[in-house]
Design an enzyme around this catalytic site. Sequence first.
Site, PDB file in Angstrom:
ATOM      1  N   HIS A 149       4.563  11.406   1.212  1.00 10.88           N
ATOM      2  CA  HIS A 149       3.843  12.514   1.851  1.00 10.88           C
ATOM      3  C   HIS A 149       3.911  13.767   0.982  1.00 10.88           C
ATOM      4  O   HIS A 149       2.918  14.498   0.834  1.00 10.88           O
ATOM      5  CB  HIS A 149       4.449  12.765   3.232  1.00 10.88           C
ATOM      6  CG  HIS A 149       3.906  13.960   3.935  1.00 10.88           C
ATOM      7  ND1 HIS A 149       4.583  15.162   3.970  1.00 10.88           N
ATOM      8  CD2 HIS A 149       2.748  14.152   4.625  1.00 10.88           C
ATOM      9  CE1 HIS A 149       3.870  16.039   4.664  1.00 10.88           C
ATOM     10  NE2 HIS A 149       2.762  15.458   5.074  1.00 10.88           N
ATOM     11  N   GLU A 159       1.461  13.423  -1.821  1.00  9.01           N
ATOM     12  CA  GLU A 159       0.085  13.652  -1.348  1.00  9.01           C
ATOM     13  C   GLU A 159      -0.243  15.142  -1.370  1.00  9.01           C
ATOM     14  O   GLU A 159      -1.302  15.562  -1.841  1.00  9.01           O
ATOM     15  CB  GLU A 159      -0.081  13.097   0.064  1.00  9.01           C
ATOM     16  CG  GLU A 159      -1.415  13.409   0.712  1.00  9.01           C
ATOM     17  CD  GLU A 159      -1.297  13.714   2.184  1.00  9.01           C
ATOM     18  OE1 GLU A 159      -1.903  14.709   2.627  1.00  9.01           O
ATOM     19  OE2 GLU A 159      -0.614  12.960   2.895  1.00  9.01           O
TER      20      GLU A 159
END
Length: 430
Positions: free
Chosen positions: A65, A68
Amino acid sequence: MELIDYPNYNEKLYVQKLANGLTVYLQPKAGFNKTTAVLGVNYGSIDSEFMLNGEKVVQPAGIAHFLEHKMFDKKDYDVFELFNKTGARSNAFTSFTKTNYLFSTAESVKENLDILLDFVQIPYFTQQKVEREKGIIDQEINMYKNDPDNQAYFETIANLYPHSVLSNDIAGDVPSVDKITLEDVELAYNTFYRPENMSLFIAGKLDPDQTLEWIEANQARKQSPEPVTVKRLMTLPQTDSEGIHRSTMDVSRPKVTLGLRGNDPVPKGREGLKYEIAISAMFDLFLSENSIEYDKLYHDEIIDDSFSWEFENERGFHFAVISCDTTQPLELIKRLKEIISTIPDKIHNLTSEFQLQKNELFGNYIEMMDSEETISGQFDGFIGEPVTIYDEVEILKSMTLDDVAAVATDFLKTATVQEGLIQNHEQPTD
């Protein structure tokens, strides 16, 4: 290009694996004015432990995450601004097993494709930017910690899969994010953000040959990374104990969750999709608004429209989470467990209900086929063979109640059950 034909729907899917390993899927949609592209990376929150060229690597929870987020942070430009200038909408998300980057546009498809491919495939990481991102993600984590629905969901998964990568939130927690270093980010990127570990799916207004030429030209400008050997590591110990896992939050009514961890083997590819559709059908037959069981719970004022269920069938694991706000939490848990225990015996008697359910699902699928964004969201290119929304419909067409019953029985006879309850300190328990 390889052509996969769907004559029943007058649709075609063009497939091409490029020289660098990137697999491209193109689905032209006649009469559509928009185009949606999804660049997927076969890398998610559970991939924090792996063997890289024979050496074990363990990275902090939340690294996928975090990465990202970092992909959008460039040296001298803002990725969202680039998309906005072309009139495109863009987004990204990280799941347990995938990271997807996408845009949707009615114009400048080539320009937007270059933006998408370049910002994901040309990273820019610095120590300063990594440290700054930690504060941003810490705020996001704290925001989700104040969301009772989010906490109930991930606490249930953590109880189903204790002491494993699945016991962590997809974003990690504040201590794990604070441990992330520039070297962690670079290692994760170089290990998983490789063309052979990616897929590009484009649907809507497009010319397959021209679009492929654009993509090939873009990829030809980039140097292929050195080959690596990667083996993902994931151990899933059994749950420690059964019983209700309680926690407290500022909620107006107690929030109940019931988690079911699948321990039965699940096939891969389209057979795995058939399994997923069958389990979803089972839950619909017994827990949807059209079911007798739901109606009884509703009229007994045990549940309301906050009641929902979710089933996840991912790489290496599968589980279901049922949740609801209720003033009778213990009674709801009791009744749900009773309903689940009777499914194998009752499901064979629901012939007419199953046909009605199939008809309703067909209607939903027909509606989804009119959205290139939904078509793109339904696509999965990481299960060994491409699976589209049209494959799902064909599987549903051929599925029988006996198929559903067999899968449901196998799932339920070995499933591990965990119960969760979130309430205020002062809220009584029925």
